[in-house]
Design an enzyme around this catalytic site. Structure first.
Site, short mmCIF file in Angstrom:
data_model
loop_
_atom_site.label_atom_id
_atom_site.label_comp_id
_atom_site.label_asym_id
_atom_site.label_seq_id
_atom_site.Cartn_x
_atom_site.Cartn_y
_atom_site.Cartn_z
N SER A 223 0.84 -1.20 0.00
CA SER A 223 0.00 0.00 0.00
C SER A 223 0.88 1.25 0.00
O SER A 223 2.03 1.21 0.45
CB SER A 223 -0.87 0.01 1.26
OG SER A 223 -0.07 0.36 2.39
N ASP A 224 0.33 2.33 -0.47
CA ASP A 224 1.00 3.59 -0.18
C ASP A 224 0.85 3.79 1.33
O ASP A 224 0.03 3.14 1.99
CB ASP A 224 0.39 4.75 -0.98
CG ASP A 224 1.37 5.90 -1.11
OD1 ASP A 224 1.23 6.70 -2.04
OD2 ASP A 224 2.30 5.99 -0.28
N TRP A 225 1.66 4.68 1.85
CA TRP A 225 1.72 4.82 3.31
C TRP A 225 0.39 5.36 3.86
O TRP A 225 -0.06 6.41 3.46
CB TRP A 225 2.90 5.71 3.68
CG TRP A 225 4.19 4.96 3.94
CD1 TRP A 225 4.99 5.06 5.04
CD2 TRP A 225 4.81 3.96 3.11
NE1 TRP A 225 6.07 4.22 4.94
CE2 TRP A 225 5.98 3.53 3.77
CE3 TRP A 225 4.50 3.38 1.88
CZ2 TRP A 225 6.83 2.55 3.24
CZ3 TRP A 225 5.33 2.41 1.35
CH2 TRP A 225 6.48 2.00 2.02
N ALA A 227 -2.50 4.13 3.27
CA ALA A 227 -3.57 4.12 2.25
C ALA A 227 -4.59 3.04 2.52
O ALA A 227 -5.58 2.91 1.79
CB ALA A 227 -2.95 3.92 0.87
#
Ligand code: GLC
Length: 720
Positions: A223-225, A227
């Protein structure tokens, strides 16, 4: 024994723990079974590793940002830079580099455009695949991001992108698909935004249907941070690793959901297996550099310099910057004659403190920086006179203090610069966007340069002294009202720590400017795609322009632009002639294009031959032309070469939204060859049959009348 073989020995709690990070940058270890942790690290144009409790940034080489590196159109050079980044990652003990970013530049306003290669999916995919190849050749993984349709920073953690399937597949997924198939990246990072109302971090259509079932991608999805909003839904949709760690909170949610029968343990096993596979590939080894200690403000010791390869990488950064500098206008004033006694005025605070990168998570602390001021002073001595011209904030190259409003100071600095310029033979004005305008989490609201710079340029063009404008920006800017009064305009993009020497070498003719635009420079913001609500409103952004972004948009509207996609000048001249377009296999759509390139000038130089395909008659509206091939050639005076591009398969196809499949609709195709999307010097027409492998297009009159969901949501497109 591969770590994935340990999966049966892991408890549910241990498997769940693997699905989220340990802190900001690490995967979870499993000490009981000697499963080590793996370190992830930003970013695409150089390493940022934070060490110790002070979170000190270790210096590393700040290469040209991806938008500048892409302007080289040189896959070999991109591969070389990425390999150098891999060497530095290993030295630092980072096993997965969080890059490249391959999101398309849908609007020039996007604050992260500096991190992205292009407005075109073909070019983006080819250059990103070269980057992944280069990086992973060093045993360090690449993490291609942000999957998918993260084309703005405005409202990025919530906005829902409403796009039809054809637009997603032909544009916003295409580069990811190419890189997955051609370069096998260790990981993909899902984006913050929603697509069709479903978060990308929990999007079954994106993360499983497309990525796994259709593309067969075997790697990890991180995941993006921050997200992830619903960990159980994310695991079920196909997300493997949540970053950063949640201190066990979401691990417990996963265990509980399995116990309650709300989550299939097979989903947990699948994700855990991919994390273990990543650890297997990473062969975790502590980086020697990190063991040497580093305190705030430290410079690199000779040993650290050696381990990093700092000297050689700085030369590479210079070479890459030179190849990316894009000369868009030259009335003959360039190159400057280094032996001439002419007095040259160098104006602009960004000549002293150049803009070398954008802001946010991609930030790098450079090992050293060539400034234009130093490089030109060394080359020209007392023939160079300098003035600040406008105020710039204090900068350490990855942070820049804002400049408080002070018209009087601006006026005084401009007066001084104009007076100096008036008494000179040539003026070189270095201007650019402040770091805050080229940054993550923020979009611009206009395309103008700062007012003080525009005001200064207006006064400089009014002088009867040739003006060379050097523009440092991570994405397109408008150039009124000073543009037509200039003698030359040279774009440096955000070209990394070697930009000063590269600029001096190009301005003084020691090197040829090798860059070509990878994004269109419009005459005005109003002309650009998707306006006026281009970044959406009320939590939604509608990609109503469909596949028409970048040059596709300006061509569809036949709208004039300041500088077209693919444009860039050399100091020499070239001809392209003797175009041959040969259909090798009509059914397969295999076509060979060959054109002769000749250096007709008196200096060595490079040219980028571009091949565009058009399909003037089809059941759907298609772009006038689409880039489907490019070859960069370096030729000495009088030398000639044949540039050959092979087209095949999808190069002539579009996505038929009734089936979601790519299809080539038989008929006449136009193949154009040129040196920009608007400078096409030769064309040929060929006939190709319907693609035999796909069903016929459903005729308009046979389409069902029932309303069909237009945007693609988490469950995928509604089929007609
Ligand atoms: C950021 C960025 C992403 C980066 C990550 C780690 O929010 O969107 O590109 O790699 O978080 O810093």
């Amino acid at each position: 024994m591969p770590l994935t073989d340990l999966l049966p020995q892991l408890s549910l709690a241990e498997k769940a723990a693997l699905l989220s990070g340990d802190g900001d940058w690490w995967t979870q270890a499993v000490p009981r079974l000697a499963v080590p942790a793996v370190e992830l690290g930003d970013g695409p144009h150089g390493l940022r590793t934070e060490t110790g409790k002070d979170m000190v940034w270790l210096p590393s080489t700040c290469f040209p940002t991806l938008s500048a590196l892409a302007a080289t159109w040189d896959r070999d050079l991109v591969r070389e830079v990425a390999a150098a980044i891999g060497v530095e990652a290993r030295a630092m003990g980072v096993h997965l580099v969080l890059g490249p970013g391959v999101n398309l530049k849908r609007t020039p306003l996007c604050g992260r455009n500096f991190e992205y290669p292009s407005e075109d999916p073909w070019l983006t995919g080819r250059l990103a695949a070269a980057y992944v190849d280069g990086l992973q050749s060093t045993g360090v993984g690449a993490c291609v991001k942000h999957f998918a349709a993260n084309n703005q920073e405005t409202d990025r953690t919530r906005v829902s992108v409403e796009a039809d399937e054809r637009t997603l597949r032909e544009l916003y997924l295409a580069a990811f698909e190419h890189v997955v198939h051609e370069a096998d990246p260790w990981a993909l990072m899902c984006s913050y935004n929603r697509v069709g109302g479903t978060y990308a971090s929990a999007h079954p259509w994106l993360l499983t249907t497309v990525l796994r079932d259709e593309w067969g991608y075997p790697g990890l999805v991180v995941s993006d941070w921050d997200a992830v909003h619903d960990k159980v839904a994310s695991v079920r949709a196909g997300l493997d690793l949540e970053m950063p760690g949640t201190g066990g909170r979401t691990d417990a949610e996963v265990v509980e959901a399995v116990r309650r029968g709300e989550l299939d343990e097979a989903d947990v096993d699948r994700a855990a297996r991919r994390v273990l596979h990543l650890v297997d590939r990473a062969h975790p080894a502590p980086g020697p550099l990190r063991g040497l200690g580093h305190r705030p403000g430290d410079t690199l010791t000779p040993t650290q310099e050696e381990l990093l390869g700092a000297a050689a990488h700085h030369e590479l950064a210079r070479r890459a910057a030179t190849a990316s500098l894009t000369l868009v206008r030259n009335t003959g004033v360039l190159p400057l004659d280094p032996s001439s006694p002419a007095r040259i005025a160098l104006v602009g605070g960004y000549a002293r403190v150049p803009r070398i990168q954008g802001g946010g998570s991609a930030g790098v602390r450079p090992t050293r920086v060539d400034t234009p001021l130093d490089a030109l002073s060394a080359a020209l001595g007392d023939r160079l006179v300098t003035a600040e011209g406008y105020r710039v904030g204090a900068s350490d190259y990855y942070q820049e203090q804002p400049v408080p409003t002070d018209p009087d100071s601006d006026e005084a600095l401009a007066d001084e610069a104009v007076a100096l310029a008036a008494g000179s033979d040539v003026v070189v004005a270095v201007v650019g966007l402040p770091l805050a305008a080229d940054s993550e989490a923020v979009d611009r609201t206009d395309l103008a340069l700062p007012a003080a710079q525009v005001s200064l340029l207006r006064r400089l063009v009014a002088l009867d002294v040739p003006l060379v404008v050097v523009l440092q920006a991570g994405s397109a800017v408008t150039m009124d009202p000073w543009h037509d009064g200039t003698a030359a305009v040279l774009l440096t993009g955000l070209a990394g720590q070697g930009v000063g020497q590269a600029l001096a070498d190009v301005l003084l003719g020691r090197a040829d400017p090798g860059g070509r635009l990878t994004e269109t420079y419009p005459l005005s913001l109003a002309d650009s795609p998707g306006m006026p609500a281009v970044t959406g409103e009320r939590g939604h952004v509608v990609y109503g322009e469909g596949v028409l972004i970048g040059y596709r948009w300006y061509d569809a509207l036949d709208r004039p632009v300041r500088y077209p996609f693919g444009h860039g000048l050399s100091y020499t001249t070239f001809t392209l002639d003797d175009l041959h377009v040969e259909v090798l296999d009509a059914a397969a759509g295999r076509v060979r294009c060959a054109v002769q390139v000749t250096n007709t000038g008196a200096r060595p130089g490079t040219q980028v031959v571009q091949v565009y395909v058009g399909d003037p008659e089809s059941a759907v509206h298609r772009p006038v032309r689409e880039l489907k091939g490019a070859v960069k050639v370096a030729l000495d005076p009088g030398e000639r070469a044949r540039a050959v591009v092979e087209l095949a398969g999808r190069d002539f196809a579009y996505v038929d939204a009734t089936s979601g499949a790519w299809r080539r609709e038989g008929g006449t195709f136009v193949v154009e060859v040129g040196v920009s999307s608007r400078d096409l010097v030769a064309r040929a027409e060929i006939e190709l049959p319907d693609d035999p492998g796909l069903p016929p297009v459903v005729r308009d009159e046979d389409l069902p009348t029932a309303p069909v969901a237009w945007a693609v949501g988490g469950d995928g497109p509604a089929r007609v």
